[in-house]
Design an enzyme around this catalytic site. Structure first.
Site, PDB file in Angstrom:
ATOM      1  N   HIS A  66     -25.952  16.248 -24.704  1.00  0.00           N
ATOM      2  CA  HIS A  66     -26.396  16.614 -23.193  1.00  0.00           C
ATOM      3  C   HIS A  66     -25.267  17.637 -22.754  1.00  0.00           C
ATOM      4  O   HIS A  66     -24.323  17.529 -23.213  1.00  0.00           O
ATOM      5  CB  HIS A  66     -26.058  15.358 -22.648  1.00  0.00           C
ATOM      6  CG  HIS A  66     -25.857  15.193 -21.225  1.00  0.00           C
ATOM      7  ND1 HIS A  66     -24.788  14.996 -20.152  1.00  0.00           N
ATOM      8  CD2 HIS A  66     -26.775  15.593 -20.468  1.00  0.00           C
ATOM      9  CE1 HIS A  66     -25.089  15.020 -19.116  1.00  0.00           C
ATOM     10  NE2 HIS A  66     -26.247  15.441 -19.137  1.00  0.00           N
ATOM     11  N   HIS A 109     -23.600  23.620 -15.218  1.00  0.00           N
ATOM     12  CA  HIS A 109     -23.849  22.153 -14.453  1.00  0.00           C
ATOM     13  C   HIS A 109     -23.214  22.304 -13.119  1.00  0.00           C
ATOM     14  O   HIS A 109     -23.660  22.049 -12.080  1.00  0.00           O
ATOM     15  CB  HIS A 109     -23.547  20.879 -15.579  1.00  0.00           C
ATOM     16  CG  HIS A 109     -24.092  19.875 -14.803  1.00  0.00           C
ATOM     17  ND1 HIS A 109     -23.472  19.085 -13.489  1.00  0.00           N
ATOM     18  CD2 HIS A 109     -25.013  18.845 -15.198  1.00  0.00           C
ATOM     19  CE1 HIS A 109     -24.241  17.951 -13.396  1.00  0.00           C
ATOM     20  NE2 HIS A 109     -25.080  17.861 -14.423  1.00  0.00           N
TER      21      HIS A 109
END
Length: 272
Positions: A5, A41
């Site tokens: 991830h 992110h």
């Protein structure tokens, strides 16, 4: 598929593969003109992670190409990449343009214009059903550029936790009939029920469902990993791939599941 991830920094590719990931998820942010700009992110993100790691998109994709080209030590260990496309910064009308620009970028920097480029399968993960034209823009661009064959390596995911029926209708609008992964999940800081993941698995296993594979995110705890495997998913997205590997080696799971290899087709629905 053990999906590392938030792999947004080139050094993290090695880090996650060495821990047991055979797939990675990378965040893609866009500029105001719908160009893919950074692998980034930002805050907030999963508990226990540095949210601020980043690269320029082109640089990351070139490094990814190197890692997934025959001759590289990672070539037969990393063969699926999920691009988590952060399209919420775009206007809805820019979705098709974002798909076009992403396709041109990957064609040049990842697929090397079809000349011995990277070999990993790519999933375009889109957070908003309204942005389905990103898919059609992407597909049309590869066709226009004379590389329709590369679409064999591309799959799709809508990551907004929408109703499964609405997702299926959106794929119909986009003309997508296969190569469909369905995600479900929530940040590792919170808990989520398995209601929707069970619905996705049911669609995958039904005669008229569109879903080929189902994955759950972000699965870090050992018990959550077991619960997720018990739900019969195809992929687990995790910050700790080594924990997923450990659980897959437990007696309850080692005969039922195996870790995917390069030979496994990620667009084929697994039939027991």
């Amino acid at each position: 598929w053990i999906m590392g991830h938030m792999v947004n920094n080139i050094k993290q590719i090695d880090e996650f593969v060495n821990l047991g990931s055979n797939a990675i998820e990378t965040d893609v942010s866009f500029d105001k003109k719908a160009n893919p700009e950074y692998t980034y992110h930002g805050t907030p993100c999963d508990c226990g992670r540095d949210c601020l790691r980043w690269e320029y998109f082109n640089d990351f994709v070139k490094a990814l190409r190197t890692a997934t080209t025959p001759g590289n030590s990672k070539y037969d260990k990393l063969f699926l990449v999920v691009f988590d496309l952060k399209t919420s910064s775009l206007y809805d009308y820019q979705a098709s343009e974002a798909g076009t620009k992403l396709a041109k970028n990957l064609l040049q920097h990842y697929w090397n214009n079809g000349n011995n480029g990277g070999r990993a399968y790519i999933i375009l993960s889109i957070p908003n059903l309204k942005h389905y034209k990103l898919i059609t823009g992407f597909q049309q661009t590869l066709k226009d550029e004379g590389h329709a064959e590369l679409l064999d390596k591309v799959g799709y995911d809508f990551s907004g936790n929408d109703d499964i029926g609405d997702v299926q209708k959106t794929y119909e609008k986009a003309g997508v009939t296969g190569h469909v992964w369905q995600s479900d999940g929530i940040t590792n800081c919170l808990l989520r029920s398995f209601t929707r993941i069970n619905a996705a698995v049911a669609n995958r296993d039904s005669a008229n469902g569109i879903i080929n594979k189902v994955y759950y995110w972000t699965v870090d705890k050992r018990q959550t990993t077991r619960d997720t495997l018990d739900a019969n998913v195809d992929g687990i997205m995790t910050n700790y791939p080594d924990i997923t590997v450990e659980i897959l080696n437990e007696d309850a799971y080692k005969t039922k599941f195996r870790i995917a290899t390069y030979e496994d087709n990620p667009w084929e629905t697994f039939k027991e």
